[in-house]
Design a protein around this motif. Structure first.
Motif, short mmCIF file in Angstrom:
data_model
loop_
_atom_site.label_atom_id
_atom_site.label_comp_id
_atom_site.label_asym_id
_atom_site.label_seq_id
_atom_site.Cartn_x
_atom_site.Cartn_y
_atom_site.Cartn_z
N GLY A 94 -9.59 23.15 17.15
CA GLY A 94 -8.64 23.03 18.26
C GLY A 94 -7.40 23.88 18.02
O GLY A 94 -6.91 24.57 18.92
N GLN A 95 -6.90 23.84 16.78
CA GLN A 95 -5.75 24.64 16.41
C GLN A 95 -6.05 26.12 16.60
O GLN A 95 -5.25 26.88 17.14
CB GLN A 95 -5.37 24.35 14.96
N ARG A 96 -7.20 26.53 16.15
CA ARG A 96 -7.60 27.93 16.29
C ARG A 96 -7.74 28.32 17.76
O ARG A 96 -7.30 29.40 18.17
CB ARG A 96 -8.92 28.17 15.56
N GLY A 97 -8.38 27.47 18.54
CA GLY A 97 -8.57 27.76 19.97
C GLY A 97 -7.24 27.91 20.70
O GLY A 97 -7.05 28.85 21.47
N VAL A 98 -6.32 27.00 20.44
CA VAL A 98 -4.99 27.11 21.05
C VAL A 98 -4.28 28.37 20.56
O VAL A 98 -3.62 29.06 21.34
CB VAL A 98 -4.15 25.83 20.76
N GLY A 99 -4.45 28.69 19.30
CA GLY A 99 -3.86 29.92 18.77
C GLY A 99 -4.36 31.16 19.47
O GLY A 99 -3.59 32.07 19.77
N VAL A 100 -5.66 31.22 19.75
CA VAL A 100 -6.23 32.36 20.47
C VAL A 100 -5.64 32.45 21.87
O VAL A 100 -5.21 33.52 22.32
CB VAL A 100 -7.78 32.28 20.53
N VAL A 101 -5.59 31.31 22.56
CA VAL A 101 -5.05 31.30 23.93
C VAL A 101 -3.58 31.74 23.92
O VAL A 101 -3.17 32.57 24.75
CB VAL A 101 -5.21 29.90 24.57
N LEU A 102 -2.78 31.21 23.01
CA LEU A 102 -1.37 31.60 22.93
C LEU A 102 -1.22 33.08 22.60
O LEU A 102 -0.33 33.75 23.14
CB LEU A 102 -0.63 30.75 21.90
N SER A 103 -2.07 33.60 21.73
CA SER A 103 -1.99 35.02 21.37
C SER A 103 -2.31 35.91 22.57
O SER A 103 -1.60 36.88 22.85
CB SER A 103 -2.94 35.33 20.22
N VAL A 104 -3.38 35.59 23.29
CA VAL A 104 -3.76 36.38 24.47
C VAL A 104 -2.67 36.28 25.54
O VAL A 104 -2.30 37.28 26.17
CB VAL A 104 -5.13 35.93 25.01
N PHE A 105 -2.14 35.09 25.73
CA PHE A 105 -1.06 34.89 26.70
C PHE A 105 0.16 35.71 26.32
O PHE A 105 0.81 36.32 27.19
CB PHE A 105 -0.71 33.40 26.76
N THR A 106 0.48 35.79 25.04
CA THR A 106 1.63 36.56 24.59
C THR A 106 1.41 38.05 24.80
O THR A 106 2.34 38.76 25.19
CB THR A 106 1.95 36.24 23.11
N VAL A 107 0.21 38.54 24.58
CA VAL A 107 -0.09 39.95 24.89
C VAL A 107 0.16 40.22 26.36
O VAL A 107 0.81 41.21 26.73
CB VAL A 107 -1.55 40.32 24.51
N ALA A 108 -0.32 39.33 27.23
CA ALA A 108 -0.11 39.51 28.68
C ALA A 108 1.38 39.50 29.01
O ALA A 108 1.84 40.31 29.82
CB ALA A 108 -0.84 38.41 29.45
N LEU A 109 2.13 38.62 28.38
CA LEU A 109 3.58 38.55 28.61
C LEU A 109 4.26 39.85 28.17
O LEU A 109 5.12 40.39 28.88
CB LEU A 109 4.18 37.36 27.85
N LEU A 110 3.88 40.38 27.02
CA LEU A 110 4.49 41.61 26.53
C LEU A 110 4.12 42.81 27.41
O LEU A 110 4.97 43.67 27.68
CB LEU A 110 4.08 41.86 25.07
N VAL A 111 2.89 42.86 27.89
CA VAL A 111 2.49 43.94 28.80
C VAL A 111 3.28 43.84 30.10
O VAL A 111 3.77 44.84 30.62
CB VAL A 111 0.97 43.92 29.04
N ARG A 112 3.43 42.62 30.61
CA ARG A 112 4.23 42.42 31.84
C ARG A 112 5.67 42.85 31.61
O ARG A 112 6.28 43.52 32.45
CB ARG A 112 4.17 40.97 32.28
N ARG A 113 6.21 42.49 30.47
CA ARG A 113 7.59 42.86 30.12
C ARG A 113 7.72 44.38 30.08
O ARG A 113 8.71 44.94 30.53
CB ARG A 113 7.96 42.24 28.78
N TRP A 114 6.73 45.04 29.52
CA TRP A 114 6.72 46.51 29.44
C TRP A 114 6.71 47.12 30.84
O TRP A 114 7.46 48.03 31.13
CB TRP A 114 5.50 46.96 28.64
#
Length: 178
Positions: A94-114
């Motif tokens: 569960g920890q790993r799964g949430v970590g993957v989701v948060l990581s992908v979400f953060t990439v999307a946030l950084l691309v949007r910010r860019w």
């Protein structure tokens, strides 16, 4: 006797805190270049990262067996209250799964910010935004590899470490550029 107590507690404490560095990394990337988090979303990501790498890790350690979950040569888990491999595995996955989701979400946030940044903001933050995005993508890929019991071997973990090493270089490049 004292050395065995310190050894046992030291290994367990090290395991409990092994991923805390990621919180600093998340903060650095999300707050660059001002040093301040920009939104409630940024603060939420930091809070989620803190919970995932501390609270969930400690809860996992309450049920994790040292020899089957940590390492075959480890001393007994000092935080273990009862061994429950199934529950420990569920918490870890569960920890790993949430970590993957948060990581992908953060990439999307950084691309949007860019995409929303002005040309000068893009130039100022480009090294850190791109290195940070690459790191979160590599982190998600590496953790997904862990979830599926390393079908791709250690390659994703090595990639994550190499990309992670680029972050200080990216920060330095952005500071020199200024």
């Amino acid at each position: 006797a004292l050395s065995s107590i310190v050894g046992r507690n030291g290994v367990t404490l090290g395991k409990a805190l092994e991923s805390v560095y990621l919180v600093g990394f998340v903060y650095l990337v999300l707050s660059f270049p001002s040093g301040r988090l920009r939104s409630k979303l940024d603060r939420g990501l930091i809070a989620a990262a803190i919970v995932i790498v501390t609270v969930v890790e400690l809860v996992w350690l309450l049920f994790a067996d040292s020899h089957s979950q940590l390492c075959s040569d480890c001393p007994p888990n000092a935080f273990e209250i009862t061994r429950n491999d199934r529950l420990a595995d569920g918490i870890l996955q569960g920890q790993r799964g949430v970590g993957v989701v948060l990581s992908v979400f953060t990439v999307a946030l950084l691309v949007r910010r860019w995409r929303q940044a002005s040309a000068p903001e893009r130039r100022a933050g480009a090294p850190v935004l791109w290195a940070g995005s690459a790191m979160f993508a590599a982190l998600a890929f590496s953790v997904a590899n862990d979830i599926f019991d390393h079908p791709l071997g250690e390659g994703p973990a090595w990639t994550r470490e190499l990309v992670f090493a680029s972050i200080p270089i990216a920060v330095l490049a952005a500071l020199v550029q200024r």
